[in-house]
Design an enzyme around this catalytic site. Structure first.
Site, PDB file in Angstrom:
ATOM      1  CB  CYS A 106      41.181 105.676  59.004  1.00 40.33           C
ATOM      2  SG  CYS A 106      43.047 105.718  59.722  1.00 40.33           S
ATOM      3  CG  HIS A 107      42.885 111.487  61.157  1.00 48.08           C
ATOM      4  ND1 HIS A 107      43.509 111.156  60.038  1.00 48.08           N
ATOM      5  CD2 HIS A 107      42.639 112.649  61.281  1.00 48.08           C
ATOM      6  CE1 HIS A 107      43.594 112.167  59.435  1.00 48.08           C
ATOM      7  NE2 HIS A 107      42.939 113.279  60.039  1.00 48.08           N
ATOM      8  CE1 TYR A 139      35.383 102.949  62.844  1.00 48.82           C
ATOM      9  CE2 TYR A 139      34.428 104.287  64.707  1.00 48.82           C
ATOM     10  CZ  TYR A 139      35.579 103.485  63.953  1.00 48.82           C
ATOM     11  OH  TYR A 139      36.899 103.876  64.419  1.00 48.82           O
ATOM     12  CD  GLU A 186      42.275 116.896  59.508  1.00 46.19           C
ATOM     13  OE1 GLU A 186      41.158 116.603  59.491  1.00 46.19           O
ATOM     14  OE2 GLU A 186      42.937 115.711  59.028  1.00 46.19           O
ATOM     15  CG  ASN A 237      43.963 103.455  55.848  1.00 48.76           C
ATOM     16  OD1 ASN A 237      44.421 103.315  54.994  1.00 48.76           O
ATOM     17  ND2 ASN A 237      43.615 104.568  56.731  1.00 48.76           N
TER      18      ASN A 237
END
Length: 168
Positions: free
Chosen positions: A132-133, A100, A159, A124
């Site tokens: 945002c993950h 963040y 990912e 979001n």
């Protein structure tokens, strides 16, 4: 103006997608996330056609394709600050994470504004598509996600599994 919606099955559950009359995606939510508790606004029409490209790109993503989403995204009413945070989210590469604080620094804010960055991320409306993950705590811990930390863990695992090269 008519708005459209559909659901799309995926490994995280049935995704709820909405778009405006121009076909720009206005939201993508997962079960249990804010906005996924029921159908979209009254007057919305269920229609699969405006979501053909979104469906193909989501299926490719869930199959491990690291190609970025190329969907038209609607800009909901939001403050300039939120728009800046969302634009910064769009720049986080597949298979990577930022804290963040790092995201706040990217948009030129710090200190107490880091908490506001978290609030903008939580607002979001385009989960998965606007990644945002990929935002984690300063120590790398997986903090909140509108779809639940278990889904965040799954998305990041997908990912990372696709960006790791085998040894040898």
């Amino acid at each position: 103006m008519t708005a459209y919606w559909t659901t799309h099955p995926g490994p995280l559950g049935d995704l709820l997608l909405t778009c405006d009359a121009t076909g720009a995606l206005t939201s993508l939510t997962v079960p249990g996330a804010p906005g996924a508790k029921g159908l979209p606004a009254p007057g919305s029409v269920r229609d699969e056609a405006p979501f053909a490209l979104a469906r193909r790109q989501l299926d490719a993503y869930f199959a491990g394709d690291p190609a970025p989403f190329t969907l038209r995204l609607a800009t909901p009413p939001a403050t300039d600050f939120r728009r800046r945070v969302w634009a910064a989210l769009d720049e986080i590469p597949y298979g990577t994470t930022v804290s963040y604080g790092q995201l706040a620094a990217r948009i030129g804010v710090g200190g107490p504004a880091v908490r506001a960055v978290g609030g903008a991320i939580g607002a979001n409306p385009l989960l998965i598509v606007r990644p945002c993950h990929r935002v984690v705590g300063a120590d790398g811990t997986l903090t909140g996600y509108a779809g639940g930390v278990d889904r965040k863990t799954w998305l990041l695992g997908l990912e990372r599994a696709r960006t790791t090269t085998p040894a040898g």
